[in-house]
Write a protein that holds these residues in place. Structure first.
Motif, PDB file in Angstrom:
ATOM      1  N   GLY A 107      -1.131  -0.372  -6.104  1.00  0.00           N
ATOM      2  CA  GLY A 107      -0.515  -1.576  -5.573  1.00  0.00           C
ATOM      3  C   GLY A 107      -0.687  -1.716  -4.068  1.00  0.00           C
ATOM      4  N   GLU A 108      -0.313  -2.853  -3.564  1.00  0.00           N
ATOM      5  CA  GLU A 108      -0.469  -3.146  -2.136  1.00  0.00           C
ATOM      6  C   GLU A 108       0.274  -2.136  -1.271  1.00  0.00           C
ATOM      7  OE1 GLU A 108       0.683  -7.108  -1.284  1.00  0.00           O
ATOM      8  OE2 GLU A 108      -0.936  -8.046  -2.472  1.00  0.00           O
ATOM      9  N   ALA A 109       1.492  -1.800  -1.651  1.00  0.00           N
ATOM     10  CA  ALA A 109       2.282  -0.867  -0.839  1.00  0.00           C
ATOM     11  C   ALA A 109       1.620   0.504  -0.791  1.00  0.00           C
ATOM     12  CB  ALA A 109       3.701  -0.765  -1.407  1.00  0.00           C
ATOM     13  N   ASP A 110       1.096   0.979  -1.932  1.00  0.00           N
ATOM     14  CA  ASP A 110       0.442   2.285  -1.965  1.00  0.00           C
ATOM     15  C   ASP A 110      -0.845   2.283  -1.140  1.00  0.00           C
ATOM     16  OD1 ASP A 110       2.400   3.336  -3.603  1.00  0.00           O
ATOM     17  OD2 ASP A 110       1.359   2.760  -5.447  1.00  0.00           O
ATOM     18  N   LEU A 111      -1.610   1.206  -1.251  1.00  0.00           N
ATOM     19  CA  LEU A 111      -2.853   1.119  -0.478  1.00  0.00           C
ATOM     20  C   LEU A 111      -2.565   0.999   1.019  1.00  0.00           C
ATOM     21  CD1 LEU A 111      -4.962  -1.238  -2.786  1.00  0.00           C
ATOM     22  CD2 LEU A 111      -5.349   1.199  -2.362  1.00  0.00           C
ATOM     23  N   ALA A 112      -1.536   0.254   1.374  1.00  0.00           N
ATOM     24  CA  ALA A 112      -1.174   0.120   2.786  1.00  0.00           C
ATOM     25  C   ALA A 112      -0.789   1.472   3.374  1.00  0.00           C
ATOM     26  CB  ALA A 112      -0.023  -0.877   2.941  1.00  0.00           C
ATOM     27  N   GLU A 113      -0.066   2.273   2.578  1.00  0.00           N
ATOM     28  CA  GLU A 113       0.308   3.606   3.046  1.00  0.00           C
ATOM     29  C   GLU A 113      -0.934   4.487   3.175  1.00  0.00           C
ATOM     30  OE1 GLU A 113       3.133   7.421   1.755  1.00  0.00           O
ATOM     31  OE2 GLU A 113       3.154   5.562   0.573  1.00  0.00           O
ATOM     32  N   GLU A 114      -1.853   4.395   2.212  1.00  0.00           N
ATOM     33  CA  GLU A 114      -3.067   5.206   2.253  1.00  0.00           C
ATOM     34  C   GLU A 114      -3.913   4.873   3.476  1.00  0.00           C
ATOM     35  OE1 GLU A 114      -7.249   5.865  -0.246  1.00  0.00           O
ATOM     36  OE2 GLU A 114      -5.655   4.603  -1.094  1.00  0.00           O
ATOM     37  N   PHE A 115      -4.062   3.592   3.761  1.00  0.00           N
ATOM     38  CA  PHE A 115      -4.930   3.177   4.858  1.00  0.00           C
ATOM     39  C   PHE A 115      -4.222   3.111   6.206  1.00  0.00           C
ATOM     40  CE2 PHE A 115      -7.213   0.941   1.248  1.00  0.00           C
ATOM     41  CZ  PHE A 115      -8.251   1.865   1.194  1.00  0.00           C
ATOM     42  N   GLY A 116      -2.916   3.282   6.197  1.00  0.00           N
ATOM     43  CA  GLY A 116      -2.174   3.251   7.449  1.00  0.00           C
ATOM     44  C   GLY A 116      -2.175   1.891   8.098  1.00  0.00           C
ATOM     45  N   CYS A 117      -1.963   0.852   7.291  1.00  0.00           N
ATOM     46  CA  CYS A 117      -2.005  -0.518   7.820  1.00  0.00           C
ATOM     47  C   CYS A 117      -0.864  -1.326   7.214  1.00  0.00           C
ATOM     48  CB  CYS A 117      -3.353  -1.166   7.502  1.00  0.00           C
ATOM     49  SG  CYS A 117      -3.602  -1.431   5.736  1.00  0.00           S
ATOM     50  N   ALA A 118      -0.767  -2.565   7.647  1.00  0.00           N
ATOM     51  CA  ALA A 118       0.269  -3.445   7.114  1.00  0.00           C
ATOM     52  C   ALA A 118      -0.090  -3.884   5.697  1.00  0.00           C
ATOM     53  CB  ALA A 118       0.423  -4.671   8.006  1.00  0.00           C
ATOM     54  N   ARG A 119       0.915  -4.156   4.908  1.00  0.00           N
ATOM     55  CA  ARG A 119       0.688  -4.610   3.535  1.00  0.00           C
ATOM     56  C   ARG A 119      -0.060  -5.933   3.502  1.00  0.00           C
ATOM     57  NH1 ARG A 119       5.270  -4.698  -1.264  1.00  0.00           N
ATOM     58  NH2 ARG A 119       4.024  -5.833  -2.820  1.00  0.00           N
ATOM     59  N   THR A 120       0.183  -6.785   4.488  1.00  0.00           N
ATOM     60  CA  THR A 120      -0.511  -8.070   4.537  1.00  0.00           C
ATOM     61  C   THR A 120      -2.016  -7.890   4.730  1.00  0.00           C
ATOM     62  OG1 THR A 120       0.000  -8.210   6.911  1.00  0.00           O
ATOM     63  CG2 THR A 120       1.482  -9.365   5.385  1.00  0.00           C
ATOM     64  N   THR A 121      -2.393  -6.820   5.421  1.00  0.00           N
ATOM     65  CA  THR A 121      -3.815  -6.551   5.615  1.00  0.00           C
ATOM     66  C   THR A 121      -4.476  -6.207   4.288  1.00  0.00           C
ATOM     67  OG1 THR A 121      -3.335  -5.718   7.838  1.00  0.00           O
ATOM     68  CG2 THR A 121      -5.481  -5.156   6.905  1.00  0.00           C
ATOM     69  N   VAL A 122      -3.818  -5.377   3.491  1.00  0.00           N
ATOM     70  CA  VAL A 122      -4.331  -5.036   2.164  1.00  0.00           C
ATOM     71  C   VAL A 122      -4.376  -6.271   1.278  1.00  0.00           C
ATOM     72  CG1 VAL A 122      -3.850  -3.736   0.053  1.00  0.00           C
ATOM     73  CG2 VAL A 122      -3.567  -2.646   2.286  1.00  0.00           C
ATOM     74  N   SER A 123      -3.343  -7.103   1.374  1.00  0.00           N
ATOM     75  CA  SER A 123      -3.279  -8.304   0.544  1.00  0.00           C
ATOM     76  C   SER A 123      -4.462  -9.226   0.837  1.00  0.00           C
ATOM     77  CB  SER A 123      -1.963  -9.047   0.795  1.00  0.00           C
ATOM     78  OG  SER A 123      -1.890 -10.218   0.015  1.00  0.00           O
TER      79      SER A 123
END
Length: 233
Positions: free
Chosen positions: A33-49
């Motif tokens: 999910g977006e939250a997990d990917l944001a944590e993995e990449f060290g970025c904001a959730r909106t960036t992953v979205s």
């Protein structure tokens, strides 16, 4: 670059694209999910979205509310189309290149082209006719309408050192287009031009391009008898 250093949406999009292409994530599989990917990449959730939205628009993933994001089972296969520069095409054949501008005049669009090139009433169009030569023999005859409202600089070019084809490729980016290929008899005028019988079939391409729905140019290209089109994909 480690995943922790990926923090722009374009970098994340490319990394997710890689995982899909390398089958790290299988077709039909639900990805993190977006939250997990944001944590993995060290970025904001909106960036992953935004990265996921770009992949969805390309047809590589499907996104459903409350169901997550899945890798597309049958993603589209798209080819990139590049408009060739005729001079380069002739030179690639090992032939000497030259061209001649036969006609240049502001003119209205003929009725038969209204559907293919919807410039709208009152548009300023420059009509040009250009002949391209290979080893001093006619290679291609070009008839072109160009929308001066889309590319006003086009109307200031002399086209003695550069052709309409080459100038537009270099100066008029396009976001969409339409290409039609067919055979047509040479007819009275082109039979004299190519020195063949009027019934001789010629390879003809008609192409229209636009930038963000603003029509740029419509061109009809009639090639010498025996011309073959080859593409790679």
């Amino acid at each position: 670059m480690t995943v922790r250093e990926l923090n722009s949406w374009t970098e994340i999009r490319e990394e997710l694209h890689r995982r899909i292409n390398d089958r790290i994530w299988q077709p039909g599989e639900t990805i993190p999910g977006e939250a997990d990917l944001a944590e993995e990449f060290g970025c904001a959730r909106t960036t992953v979205s935004r990265a996921l939205r770009a992949l969805a628009e390309a047809g590589l993933v499907t996104r459903r509310r409350k169901a997550g994001t899945r890798v597309a089972v049958n993603p589209p296969h798209k080819a990139t189309f590049t408009i060739p520069i005729i001079r380069e095409e002739v030179e690639a054949r090992g032939a000497a290149y030259s061209h001649s501008l036969l006609k240049r005049v502001e003119a209205g669009l003929p009725p038969q082209l209204h559907a293919a090139f919807p410039v709208g009433e009152g548009a300023r169009l420059l009509f040009t006719e250009t002949v391209y030569f290979a080893d001093d023999r006619p290679f291609m005859f070009e008839e072109r309408y160009t929308n001066l409202d889309a590319v006003p600089e086009f109307g200031t070019i002399a086209f003695d050192l550069i052709t309409p084809n080459e100038w537009l490729v270099q100066n008029a980016p396009y976001t969409s287009g339409d290409l039609t290929c067919y055979a047509a008899n040479a007819g009275e005028r082109l039979s004299r031009f190519f020195e063949v019988a009027q019934e001789t079939p010629l390879f003809v391409m008609e192409r229209a391009t636009a930038n963000q729905k603003v029509p740029i140019t419509h061109v009809r290209m009639s090639y010498q008898p025996g011309y073959r089109l080859r593409t790679r994909f």
